[in-house]
Design a protein around this motif. Structure first.
Motif, PDB file in Angstrom:
ATOM      1  N   MET A   9      28.466 -20.906 -65.688  1.00  0.00           N
ATOM      2  CA  MET A   9      29.367 -22.009 -65.968  1.00  0.00           C
ATOM      3  C   MET A   9      28.771 -23.359 -65.583  1.00  0.00           C
ATOM      4  SD  MET A   9      33.330 -21.506 -65.171  1.00  0.00           S
ATOM      5  CE  MET A   9      33.872 -22.744 -64.070  1.00  0.00           C
ATOM      6  N   PHE A  10      28.068 -23.420 -64.451  1.00  0.00           N
ATOM      7  CA  PHE A  10      27.563 -24.684 -63.937  1.00  0.00           C
ATOM      8  C   PHE A  10      26.056 -24.765 -64.135  1.00  0.00           C
ATOM      9  CE2 PHE A  10      31.354 -23.890 -61.257  1.00  0.00           C
ATOM     10  CZ  PHE A  10      32.123 -24.940 -61.712  1.00  0.00           C
ATOM     11  N   THR A  11      25.652 -25.605 -65.061  1.00  0.00           N
ATOM     12  CA  THR A  11      24.226 -25.825 -65.277  1.00  0.00           C
ATOM     13  C   THR A  11      23.725 -26.839 -64.255  1.00  0.00           C
ATOM     14  OG1 THR A  11      24.626 -27.616 -66.844  1.00  0.00           O
ATOM     15  CG2 THR A  11      24.470 -25.384 -67.751  1.00  0.00           C
ATOM     16  N   THR A  12      22.422 -27.001 -64.201  1.00  0.00           N
ATOM     17  CA  THR A  12      21.839 -27.952 -63.253  1.00  0.00           C
ATOM     18  C   THR A  12      22.327 -29.367 -63.533  1.00  0.00           C
ATOM     19  OG1 THR A  12      19.882 -26.544 -63.165  1.00  0.00           O
ATOM     20  CG2 THR A  12      19.658 -28.754 -62.290  1.00  0.00           C
ATOM     21  N   GLY A  13      22.436 -29.741 -64.789  1.00  0.00           N
ATOM     22  CA  GLY A  13      22.915 -31.069 -65.153  1.00  0.00           C
ATOM     23  C   GLY A  13      24.343 -31.310 -64.697  1.00  0.00           C
ATOM     24  N   ARG A  14      25.181 -30.308 -64.829  1.00  0.00           N
ATOM     25  CA  ARG A  14      26.577 -30.455 -64.405  1.00  0.00           C
ATOM     26  C   ARG A  14      26.685 -30.587 -62.891  1.00  0.00           C
ATOM     27  NH1 ARG A  14      29.970 -26.162 -68.116  1.00  0.00           N
ATOM     28  NH2 ARG A  14      29.700 -27.266 -70.070  1.00  0.00           N
ATOM     29  N   ILE A  15      25.870 -29.828 -62.175  1.00  0.00           N
ATOM     30  CA  ILE A  15      25.894 -29.913 -60.715  1.00  0.00           C
ATOM     31  C   ILE A  15      25.427 -31.287 -60.259  1.00  0.00           C
ATOM     32  CG2 ILE A  15      24.859 -28.986 -58.601  1.00  0.00           C
ATOM     33  CD1 ILE A  15      24.855 -26.244 -60.019  1.00  0.00           C
ATOM     34  N   ILE A  16      24.369 -31.809 -60.865  1.00  0.00           N
ATOM     35  CA  ILE A  16      23.866 -33.142 -60.523  1.00  0.00           C
ATOM     36  C   ILE A  16      24.917 -34.202 -60.839  1.00  0.00           C
ATOM     37  CG2 ILE A  16      22.146 -34.893 -61.128  1.00  0.00           C
ATOM     38  CD1 ILE A  16      20.154 -32.558 -61.490  1.00  0.00           C
ATOM     39  N   PHE A  17      25.548 -34.092 -62.010  1.00  0.00           N
ATOM     40  CA  PHE A  17      26.602 -35.039 -62.376  1.00  0.00           C
ATOM     41  C   PHE A  17      27.757 -34.990 -61.380  1.00  0.00           C
ATOM     42  CE2 PHE A  17      30.695 -35.801 -64.441  1.00  0.00           C
ATOM     43  CZ  PHE A  17      30.527 -37.132 -64.814  1.00  0.00           C
ATOM     44  N   ALA A  18      28.170 -33.789 -60.980  1.00  0.00           N
ATOM     45  CA  ALA A  18      29.274 -33.648 -60.032  1.00  0.00           C
ATOM     46  C   ALA A  18      28.920 -34.288 -58.693  1.00  0.00           C
ATOM     47  CB  ALA A  18      29.619 -32.176 -59.850  1.00  0.00           C
ATOM     48  N   CYS A  19      27.681 -34.101 -58.249  1.00  0.00           N
ATOM     49  CA  CYS A  19      27.261 -34.704 -56.971  1.00  0.00           C
ATOM     50  C   CYS A  19      27.286 -36.225 -57.059  1.00  0.00           C
ATOM     51  CB  CYS A  19      25.869 -34.209 -56.599  1.00  0.00           C
ATOM     52  SG  CYS A  19      25.832 -32.466 -56.143  1.00  0.00           S
ATOM     53  N   PHE A  20      26.730 -36.784 -58.123  1.00  0.00           N
ATOM     54  CA  PHE A  20      26.753 -38.240 -58.284  1.00  0.00           C
ATOM     55  C   PHE A  20      28.178 -38.766 -58.399  1.00  0.00           C
ATOM     56  CE2 PHE A  20      22.235 -38.062 -59.885  1.00  0.00           C
ATOM     57  CZ  PHE A  20      21.714 -38.788 -58.834  1.00  0.00           C
ATOM     58  N   PHE A  21      29.029 -38.044 -59.115  1.00  0.00           N
ATOM     59  CA  PHE A  21      30.414 -38.464 -59.278  1.00  0.00           C
ATOM     60  C   PHE A  21      31.132 -38.492 -57.930  1.00  0.00           C
ATOM     61  CE2 PHE A  21      34.908 -37.663 -59.986  1.00  0.00           C
ATOM     62  CZ  PHE A  21      35.209 -38.644 -60.925  1.00  0.00           C
ATOM     63  N   ILE A  22      30.956 -37.457 -57.128  1.00  0.00           N
ATOM     64  CA  ILE A  22      31.623 -37.391 -55.830  1.00  0.00           C
ATOM     65  C   ILE A  22      31.152 -38.522 -54.922  1.00  0.00           C
ATOM     66  CG2 ILE A  22      31.807 -36.012 -53.715  1.00  0.00           C
ATOM     67  CD1 ILE A  22      31.824 -33.528 -55.550  1.00  0.00           C
ATOM     68  N   VAL A  23      29.833 -38.760 -54.904  1.00  0.00           N
ATOM     69  CA  VAL A  23      29.299 -39.825 -54.060  1.00  0.00           C
ATOM     70  C   VAL A  23      29.835 -41.189 -54.514  1.00  0.00           C
ATOM     71  CG1 VAL A  23      27.177 -41.045 -53.430  1.00  0.00           C
ATOM     72  CG2 VAL A  23      27.246 -38.556 -53.360  1.00  0.00           C
ATOM     73  N   ALA A  24      29.805 -41.448 -55.816  1.00  0.00           N
ATOM     74  CA  ALA A  24      30.289 -42.732 -56.334  1.00  0.00           C
ATOM     75  C   ALA A  24      31.788 -42.895 -56.069  1.00  0.00           C
ATOM     76  CB  ALA A  24      30.000 -42.844 -57.824  1.00  0.00           C
ATOM     77  N   PHE A  25      32.546 -41.828 -56.239  1.00  0.00           N
ATOM     78  CA  PHE A  25      33.991 -41.879 -56.023  1.00  0.00           C
ATOM     79  C   PHE A  25      34.309 -42.216 -54.568  1.00  0.00           C
ATOM     80  CE2 PHE A  25      38.099 -39.897 -55.116  1.00  0.00           C
ATOM     81  CZ  PHE A  25      38.878 -40.463 -56.104  1.00  0.00           C
TER      82      PHE A  25
END
Length: 70
Positions: A9-25
């Protein structure tokens, strides 16, 4: 079992996006809180106390209703 589903379900791109999103949020929330902290002190004095009393009253009413229904 869950690990296999998560890997598909979680590709490397999705995991990276989620990490950046959480940090920015989190960063934006901290900045927003710091801007509003001055206004909150002026307009919402003792509001934490009122919220705590409201939560306590709600829990007490739930327990009371549970006792009355039994």
């Amino acid at each position: 079992m869950f690990g296999l589903i998560a890997l598909k379900m979680f590709t490397t791109g999705r995991i990276i996006f989620a990490c950046f999103f959480i940090v920015a949020f989190v960063i934006l929330m901290v900045i927003s809180y710091k801007k509003d902290a001055k206004n909150n002190k002026k307009h919402y004095q003792n509001s934490a106390l009122y919220v705590a009393i409201g939560i306590a009253v709600t829990i007490a009413l739930l327990f009371l209703s549970k006792l009355l229904v039994k």
